[in-house]
Design a protein around this motif. Structure first.
Motif, PDB file in Angstrom:
ATOM      1  N   ARG A 125     -17.934  81.974  66.368  1.00  0.00           N
ATOM      2  CA  ARG A 125     -19.358  82.201  66.138  1.00  0.00           C
ATOM      3  C   ARG A 125     -20.184  81.188  66.915  1.00  0.00           C
ATOM      4  N   LEU A 126     -21.380  81.606  67.274  1.00  0.00           N
ATOM      5  CA  LEU A 126     -22.306  80.726  67.979  1.00  0.00           C
ATOM      6  C   LEU A 126     -23.711  81.256  67.803  1.00  0.00           C
ATOM      7  N   ASP A 134     -31.893  85.683  78.209  1.00  0.00           N
ATOM      8  CA  ASP A 134     -30.794  85.651  79.185  1.00  0.00           C
ATOM      9  C   ASP A 134     -29.495  85.193  78.525  1.00  0.00           C
ATOM     10  N   LEU A 135     -29.574  84.155  77.697  1.00  0.00           N
ATOM     11  CA  LEU A 135     -28.377  83.667  77.022  1.00  0.00           C
ATOM     12  C   LEU A 135     -27.885  84.679  75.992  1.00  0.00           C
ATOM     13  N   CYS A 136     -28.800  85.342  75.311  1.00  0.00           N
ATOM     14  CA  CYS A 136     -28.410  86.386  74.362  1.00  0.00           C
ATOM     15  C   CYS A 136     -27.625  87.485  75.079  1.00  0.00           C
ATOM     16  N   ARG A 137     -28.127  87.940  76.232  1.00  0.00           N
ATOM     17  CA  ARG A 137     -27.418  88.970  76.999  1.00  0.00           C
ATOM     18  C   ARG A 137     -26.066  88.457  77.484  1.00  0.00           C
ATOM     19  N   PHE A 144     -19.505  89.115  72.315  1.00  0.00           N
ATOM     20  CA  PHE A 144     -20.034  88.669  71.027  1.00  0.00           C
ATOM     21  C   PHE A 144     -21.007  89.714  70.512  1.00  0.00           C
ATOM     22  N   ARG A 145     -20.961  89.924  69.205  1.00  0.00           N
ATOM     23  CA  ARG A 145     -21.822  90.909  68.545  1.00  0.00           C
ATOM     24  C   ARG A 145     -22.960  90.190  67.840  1.00  0.00           C
ATOM     25  N   ARG A 146     -24.169  90.702  68.022  1.00  0.00           N
ATOM     26  CA  ARG A 146     -25.351  90.113  67.382  1.00  0.00           C
ATOM     27  C   ARG A 146     -25.241  90.276  65.867  1.00  0.00           C
ATOM     28  N   MET A 147     -25.492  89.155  65.154  1.00  0.00           N
ATOM     29  CA  MET A 147     -25.357  89.132  63.703  1.00  0.00           C
ATOM     30  C   MET A 147     -26.652  88.735  63.003  1.00  0.00           C
ATOM     31  N   GLY A 148     -27.776  88.870  63.687  1.00  0.00           N
ATOM     32  CA  GLY A 148     -29.054  88.605  63.059  1.00  0.00           C
ATOM     33  C   GLY A 148     -29.645  87.251  63.418  1.00  0.00           C
ATOM     34  N   ASP A 149     -30.906  87.106  63.103  1.00  0.00           N
ATOM     35  CA  ASP A 149     -31.645  85.870  63.362  1.00  0.00           C
ATOM     36  C   ASP A 149     -31.851  85.108  62.061  1.00  0.00           C
ATOM     37  N   PRO A 156     -35.335  73.015  68.783  1.00  0.00           N
ATOM     38  CA  PRO A 156     -34.128  73.640  69.334  1.00  0.00           C
ATOM     39  C   PRO A 156     -33.056  72.596  69.661  1.00  0.00           C
ATOM     40  N   GLY A 157     -31.840  72.850  69.187  1.00  0.00           N
ATOM     41  CA  GLY A 157     -30.712  71.969  69.454  1.00  0.00           C
ATOM     42  C   GLY A 157     -30.529  70.821  68.488  1.00  0.00           C
ATOM     43  N   GLU A 158     -31.438  70.624  67.561  1.00  0.00           N
ATOM     44  CA  GLU A 158     -31.352  69.461  66.677  1.00  0.00           C
ATOM     45  C   GLU A 158     -30.628  69.745  65.368  1.00  0.00           C
ATOM     46  N   ARG A 159     -30.923  70.863  64.712  1.00  0.00           N
ATOM     47  CA  ARG A 159     -30.354  71.204  63.413  1.00  0.00           C
ATOM     48  C   ARG A 159     -30.571  70.104  62.378  1.00  0.00           C
ATOM     49  N   LEU A 160     -31.812  69.798  62.142  1.00  0.00           N
ATOM     50  CA  LEU A 160     -32.172  68.793  61.155  1.00  0.00           C
ATOM     51  C   LEU A 160     -32.515  69.462  59.836  1.00  0.00           C
ATOM     52  N   ALA A 161     -32.426  68.708  58.764  1.00  0.00           N
ATOM     53  CA  ALA A 161     -32.769  69.236  57.448  1.00  0.00           C
ATOM     54  C   ALA A 161     -34.278  69.397  57.298  1.00  0.00           C
ATOM     55  N   SER A 162     -35.045  68.793  58.200  1.00  0.00           N
ATOM     56  CA  SER A 162     -36.497  68.830  58.134  1.00  0.00           C
ATOM     57  C   SER A 162     -37.027  70.255  58.188  1.00  0.00           C
ATOM     58  N   LYS A 163     -37.977  70.531  57.336  1.00  0.00           N
ATOM     59  CA  LYS A 163     -38.642  71.835  57.351  1.00  0.00           C
ATOM     60  C   LYS A 163     -39.958  71.758  58.135  1.00  0.00           C
ATOM     61  N   ALA A 164     -40.333  70.547  58.580  1.00  0.00           N
ATOM     62  CA  ALA A 164     -41.594  70.388  59.298  1.00  0.00           C
ATOM     63  C   ALA A 164     -41.579  71.181  60.604  1.00  0.00           C
ATOM     64  N   THR A 165     -40.456  71.160  61.297  1.00  0.00           N
ATOM     65  CA  THR A 165     -40.297  71.920  62.528  1.00  0.00           C
ATOM     66  C   THR A 165     -39.127  72.868  62.322  1.00  0.00           C
ATOM     67  N   GLN A 166     -39.306  74.107  62.706  1.00  0.00           N
ATOM     68  CA  GLN A 166     -38.240  75.088  62.521  1.00  0.00           C
ATOM     69  C   GLN A 166     -38.041  75.892  63.800  1.00  0.00           C
ATOM     70  N   THR A 167     -36.816  76.403  63.974  1.00  0.00           N
ATOM     71  CA  THR A 167     -36.458  77.191  65.142  1.00  0.00           C
ATOM     72  C   THR A 167     -35.734  78.443  64.678  1.00  0.00           C
ATOM     73  N   VAL A 168     -36.080  79.572  65.257  1.00  0.00           N
ATOM     74  CA  VAL A 168     -35.371  80.816  64.971  1.00  0.00           C
ATOM     75  C   VAL A 168     -34.212  80.927  65.965  1.00  0.00           C
ATOM     76  N   VAL A 169     -33.006  81.070  65.416  1.00  0.00           N
ATOM     77  CA  VAL A 169     -31.822  81.227  66.266  1.00  0.00           C
ATOM     78  C   VAL A 169     -31.209  82.605  66.044  1.00  0.00           C
ATOM     79  N   ARG A 170     -30.602  83.114  67.099  1.00  0.00           N
ATOM     80  CA  ARG A 170     -29.908  84.399  67.046  1.00  0.00           C
ATOM     81  C   ARG A 170     -28.411  84.105  66.958  1.00  0.00           C
ATOM     82  N   ARG A 171     -27.748  84.707  65.958  1.00  0.00           N
ATOM     83  CA  ARG A 171     -26.330  84.457  65.726  1.00  0.00           C
ATOM     84  C   ARG A 171     -25.477  85.535  66.400  1.00  0.00           C
TER      85      ARG A 171
END
Length: 176
Positions: A125-126, A134-137, A144-149, A156-171
């Motif tokens: 998984r990634l 481009d990266l999704c394609r 790899f099969r798309r499994m939702g956002d 982007p790239g940090e994965r912090l517990a902070s809710k102040a900044t958020q990023t939508v990622v595609r799985r």
């Protein structure tokens, strides 16, 4: 995971704490390359606090062509962004290459898949920033099969517990 030599061109081995700067340099080169193309996938700088835990736990790998570091990848077995779809998987993080167009990314994903199969995992998984079309394609072309956002904390790239900044990622998932 053990050191595996996949081809005469590239070899992969666990990164050591002494190689933290090499890992950061590959990631920062990739971030600069993406930013030049208008893609905000990762931060421009990868501080030690983001990289060192995965290096110390043996989850970060360096790819070499001879003596030159040409890529890095982190592989672990948990990811909170997938908590709603649990399975025994290998999770790919911070995969970056310095040599675009040489199939190195494909080679690395095949290596992760081989290791995951050897470990008895059910999937690889990634994810990536959902706006990086481009990266999704690319991941879809790699089987790899798309499994939702989902929304994760941090830039982007940090994965912090902070809710102040958020990023939508595609799985994405490759079932083994």
């Amino acid at each position: 995971m053990s050191t595996v030599r996949m081809t005469a061109e590239w070899s992969i081995e666990p990164a050591t704490t002494a190689e933290l700067a090499d890992v950061a340099a590959v990631l920062e080169d990739a971030a600069a390359w993406l930013n030049e193309r208008g893609v905000r996938q990762w931060p421009t700088c990868f501080p030690e606090r983001l990289l060192l835990p995965a290096i110390e736990s043996g989850q970060t790998w360096l790819v070499r062509a001879g003596a030159d570091v040409v890529a890095t990848v982190t592989v672990d077995h948990t990811d909170a962004a997938w908590d709603d779809l649990p399975t025994d998987a290998a999770y790919v993080h911070r995969m970056a290459v310095r040599h675009h167009g040489q199939q190195l990314g494909t080679w690395m994903l095949d290596w992760v898949t081989k290791v995951a199969i050897d470990e008895g995992r059910r999937a690889v998984r990634l994810d990536c920033v959902a706006t990086n079309e481009d990266l999704c394609r690319y991941y879809e072309r790699q089987g790899f099969r798309r499994m939702g956002d989902v929304t994760v904390g941090g830039m982007p790239g940090e994965r912090l517990a902070s809710k102040a900044t958020q990023t939508v990622v595609r799985r994405y998932e490759r079932v083994l």
